[in-house]
Design a protein around this motif. Structure first.
Motif, PDB file in Angstrom:
ATOM      1  N   SER A   1     -13.470 126.531   9.818  1.00  0.00           N
ATOM      2  CA  SER A   1     -14.124 127.148  11.459  1.00  0.00           C
ATOM      3  C   SER A   1     -13.384 127.617  12.076  1.00  0.00           C
ATOM      4  N   GLY A   2     -12.039 128.373  12.398  1.00  0.00           N
ATOM      5  CA  GLY A   2     -11.560 129.283  13.472  1.00  0.00           C
ATOM      6  C   GLY A   2     -10.959 128.574  14.315  1.00  0.00           C
ATOM      7  N   ALA A   3     -10.560 126.815  14.475  1.00  0.00           N
ATOM      8  CA  ALA A   3      -9.891 125.988  15.158  1.00  0.00           C
ATOM      9  C   ALA A   3      -8.410 126.616  15.399  1.00  0.00           C
ATOM     10  N   ARG A   4      -7.630 127.445  15.916  1.00  0.00           N
ATOM     11  CA  ARG A   4      -6.025 127.912  15.159  1.00  0.00           C
ATOM     12  C   ARG A   4      -5.626 126.981  16.466  1.00  0.00           C
ATOM     13  N   ASN A   5      -5.999 126.631  17.690  1.00  0.00           N
ATOM     14  CA  ASN A   5      -5.282 125.075  17.800  1.00  0.00           C
ATOM     15  C   ASN A   5      -5.193 124.247  17.102  1.00  0.00           C
ATOM     16  N   ILE A   6      -5.921 123.929  16.698  1.00  0.00           N
ATOM     17  CA  ILE A   6      -5.789 122.705  15.793  1.00  0.00           C
ATOM     18  C   ILE A   6      -5.314 122.651  14.308  1.00  0.00           C
ATOM     19  N   ALA A   7      -5.162 124.426  13.929  1.00  0.00           N
ATOM     20  CA  ALA A   7      -4.453 124.588  12.729  1.00  0.00           C
ATOM     21  C   ALA A   7      -2.980 124.279  13.305  1.00  0.00           C
ATOM     22  N   HIS A   8      -2.492 125.213  14.364  1.00  0.00           N
ATOM     23  CA  HIS A   8      -1.267 124.558  14.408  1.00  0.00           C
ATOM     24  C   HIS A   8      -0.595 123.660  14.569  1.00  0.00           C
ATOM     25  N   GLN A   9      -2.038 122.119  15.372  1.00  0.00           N
ATOM     26  CA  GLN A   9      -1.614 120.633  15.291  1.00  0.00           C
ATOM     27  C   GLN A   9      -1.055 120.813  13.745  1.00  0.00           C
ATOM     28  N   ILE A  10      -2.190 120.803  12.974  1.00  0.00           N
ATOM     29  CA  ILE A  10      -1.514 120.215  11.684  1.00  0.00           C
ATOM     30  C   ILE A  10      -0.209 121.138  10.961  1.00  0.00           C
ATOM     31  N   GLU A  11      -0.121 121.628  11.573  1.00  0.00           N
ATOM     32  CA  GLU A  11       1.711 122.403  10.864  1.00  0.00           C
ATOM     33  C   GLU A  11       2.423 121.894  11.594  1.00  0.00           C
ATOM     34  N   GLU A  12       2.581 121.547  12.899  1.00  0.00           N
ATOM     35  CA  GLU A  12       3.593 121.058  13.256  1.00  0.00           C
ATOM     36  C   GLU A  12       3.433 118.874  12.507  1.00  0.00           C
ATOM     37  N   ALA A  13       2.270 118.740  12.473  1.00  0.00           N
ATOM     38  CA  ALA A  13       2.176 117.172  11.572  1.00  0.00           C
ATOM     39  C   ALA A  13       2.980 117.771  10.115  1.00  0.00           C
ATOM     40  N   ARG A  14       2.284 118.493   9.273  1.00  0.00           N
ATOM     41  CA  ARG A  14       2.970 118.734   8.264  1.00  0.00           C
ATOM     42  C   ARG A  14       4.029 118.434   8.201  1.00  0.00           C
ATOM     43  N   THR A  15       5.169 119.037   9.340  1.00  0.00           N
ATOM     44  CA  THR A  15       6.680 119.889   9.108  1.00  0.00           C
ATOM     45  C   THR A  15       7.346 118.016   9.115  1.00  0.00           C
ATOM     46  N   ARG A  16       6.217 117.337   9.883  1.00  0.00           N
ATOM     47  CA  ARG A  16       7.474 115.914  10.031  1.00  0.00           C
ATOM     48  C   ARG A  16       7.196 114.672   9.167  1.00  0.00           C
ATOM     49  N   VAL A  17       5.873 115.574   8.200  1.00  0.00           N
ATOM     50  CA  VAL A  17       5.589 114.281   7.269  1.00  0.00           C
ATOM     51  C   VAL A  17       6.974 114.055   6.315  1.00  0.00           C
TER      52      VAL A  17
ATOM     53  N   TYR B   1      -0.093 111.610  11.248  1.00  0.00           N
ATOM     54  CA  TYR B   1       1.075 111.066  11.612  1.00  0.00           C
ATOM     55  C   TYR B   1       0.945 108.989  11.517  1.00  0.00           C
ATOM     56  N   ILE B   2      -0.155 108.571  11.385  1.00  0.00           N
ATOM     57  CA  ILE B   2      -0.592 107.332  11.006  1.00  0.00           C
ATOM     58  C   ILE B   2      -0.041 107.451   9.263  1.00  0.00           C
ATOM     59  N   ALA B   3      -0.253 107.617   8.614  1.00  0.00           N
ATOM     60  CA  ALA B   3      -0.477 107.922   7.228  1.00  0.00           C
ATOM     61  C   ALA B   3       1.190 108.086   6.801  1.00  0.00           C
ATOM     62  N   ALA B   4       2.348 108.974   8.188  1.00  0.00           N
ATOM     63  CA  ALA B   4       3.655 109.022   7.850  1.00  0.00           C
ATOM     64  C   ALA B   4       3.793 107.582   8.623  1.00  0.00           C
ATOM     65  N   ALA B   5       4.051 107.046   9.268  1.00  0.00           N
ATOM     66  CA  ALA B   5       4.140 106.000  10.000  1.00  0.00           C
ATOM     67  C   ALA B   5       4.061 105.194   9.395  1.00  0.00           C
ATOM     68  N   GLN B   6       2.930 104.597   8.236  1.00  0.00           N
ATOM     69  CA  GLN B   6       2.964 103.641   7.283  1.00  0.00           C
ATOM     70  C   GLN B   6       3.535 103.970   6.004  1.00  0.00           C
ATOM     71  N   GLY B   7       4.288 104.927   5.835  1.00  0.00           N
ATOM     72  CA  GLY B   7       4.896 105.452   4.325  1.00  0.00           C
ATOM     73  C   GLY B   7       4.260 106.013   3.427  1.00  0.00           C
ATOM     74  N   ARG B   8       3.105 106.636   3.957  1.00  0.00           N
ATOM     75  CA  ARG B   8       1.932 106.674   2.603  1.00  0.00           C
ATOM     76  C   ARG B   8       2.000 108.461   2.676  1.00  0.00           C
TER      77      ARG B   8
ATOM     78  N   LEU C   1       0.007 114.057   2.915  1.00  0.00           N
ATOM     79  CA  LEU C   1       0.180 115.490   2.383  1.00  0.00           C
ATOM     80  C   LEU C   1      -1.254 115.893   2.220  1.00  0.00           C
ATOM     81  N   ALA C   2      -2.044 115.173   1.741  1.00  0.00           N
ATOM     82  CA  ALA C   2      -3.325 114.968   1.546  1.00  0.00           C
ATOM     83  C   ALA C   2      -4.380 115.426   2.233  1.00  0.00           C
ATOM     84  N   LEU C   3      -3.946 114.510   3.643  1.00  0.00           N
ATOM     85  CA  LEU C   3      -4.864 114.677   5.308  1.00  0.00           C
ATOM     86  C   LEU C   3      -4.054 116.006   5.464  1.00  0.00           C
ATOM     87  N   ALA C   4      -3.169 116.405   5.487  1.00  0.00           N
ATOM     88  CA  ALA C   4      -2.863 117.996   5.791  1.00  0.00           C
ATOM     89  C   ALA C   4      -3.618 119.360   5.219  1.00  0.00           C
ATOM     90  N   LYS C   5      -3.373 119.242   4.156  1.00  0.00           N
ATOM     91  CA  LYS C   5      -4.453 120.014   3.314  1.00  0.00           C
ATOM     92  C   LYS C   5      -5.780 120.062   3.296  1.00  0.00           C
TER      93      LYS C   5
END
Length: 213
Positions: free
Chosen positions: A197-213, A172-179, A184-188
């Motif tokens: 690591s099986g962190a399903r809740n975090i995976a959902h958060q990542i996908e939501e962040a990716r859609t906003r980039v 989110y910070i990178a997106a807000a700074q125009g980077r 996208l590299a961070l999301a990957k």
């Protein structure tokens, strides 16, 4: 020392006081029981905190439990325990009540004590939430620094779900700074870590962040 060991030691000290007449051992027993009480208060408060994410309601007992743990750890001269309890006081104010102004001093003190105790995991948590507060205040570069330092500590510890969670904030910070490319590299990377690591809740958060980039 485990809670069971502390309780057993308190029992033995009781017998030494009653049967052998040893002076001063009850004060030691009190300290053992204070340590057990502090740990129990912290554990109960954490469970209440987790329930907030299920129903969205603050348990009115939660803050009192964290404050009691802080009081006991401070009296015991346990900086690591005090750091953890202060962290949870800060999290309650920030996450449950949405009050960064109140949370930040607790988080800063938690980080200070964690550094003194050499607890990198607690340091990483304090830095993560200090970064969150900076982000909310619009201080993006400072927020980035806090989160990147938290990521560094978590990488050292091999705490990969925690690394992935922090990368969400950095996306989110990178997106807000125009980077955009950085975001996208961070999301990957975050997606790979969350999946591994099986962190399903975090995976959902990542996908939501990716859609906003």
């Amino acid at each position: 020392m485990s809670a069971e060991e502390r309780l057993e030691r308190a029992r033995v000290l009781y017998e030494r006081a009653v049967f052998d007449g040893e002076a001063g051992v009850l004060e030691v027993a009190d300290r053992e029981l204070d340590a057990v009480e502090a740990g129990l208060a912290l554990a109960r408060g954490r469970i209440m905190h987790a329930r907030f994410f299920e129903d969205g309601n603050e348990d009115p007992r939660e803050l009192a439990l964290f404050e009691r743990a802080t009081e006991l750890y401070r009296a015991l001269g346990d900086p690591r325990g005090e750091s953890e309890s202060l962290l949870w006081v800060g999290l309650l104010h920030q996450v449950v009540r949405g009050d960064d102004d109140t949370a930040v001093p607790f988080l800063e003190r938690s980080h200070e004590l964690a550094a003194r105790a050499g607890d990198k995991l607690l340091m990483s948590y304090a830095l993560r939430h200090l970064g969150t507060a900076e982000h909310a205040a619009g201080r993006l570069e400072t927020a980035r620094e806090r989160l990147e330092e938290s990521v560094r500590l978590r990488r050292e510890l091999g705490f990969w779900p925690g690394v992935a969670a922090n990368l969400v904030g950095l996306i989110y910070i990178a997106a807000a700074q125009g980077r955009r490319d950085d975001a996208l590299a961070l999301a990957k990377e975050a997606s790979a870590l969350a999946e591994a690591s099986g962190a399903r809740n975090i995976a959902h958060q990542i996908e939501e962040a990716r859609t906003r980039v």
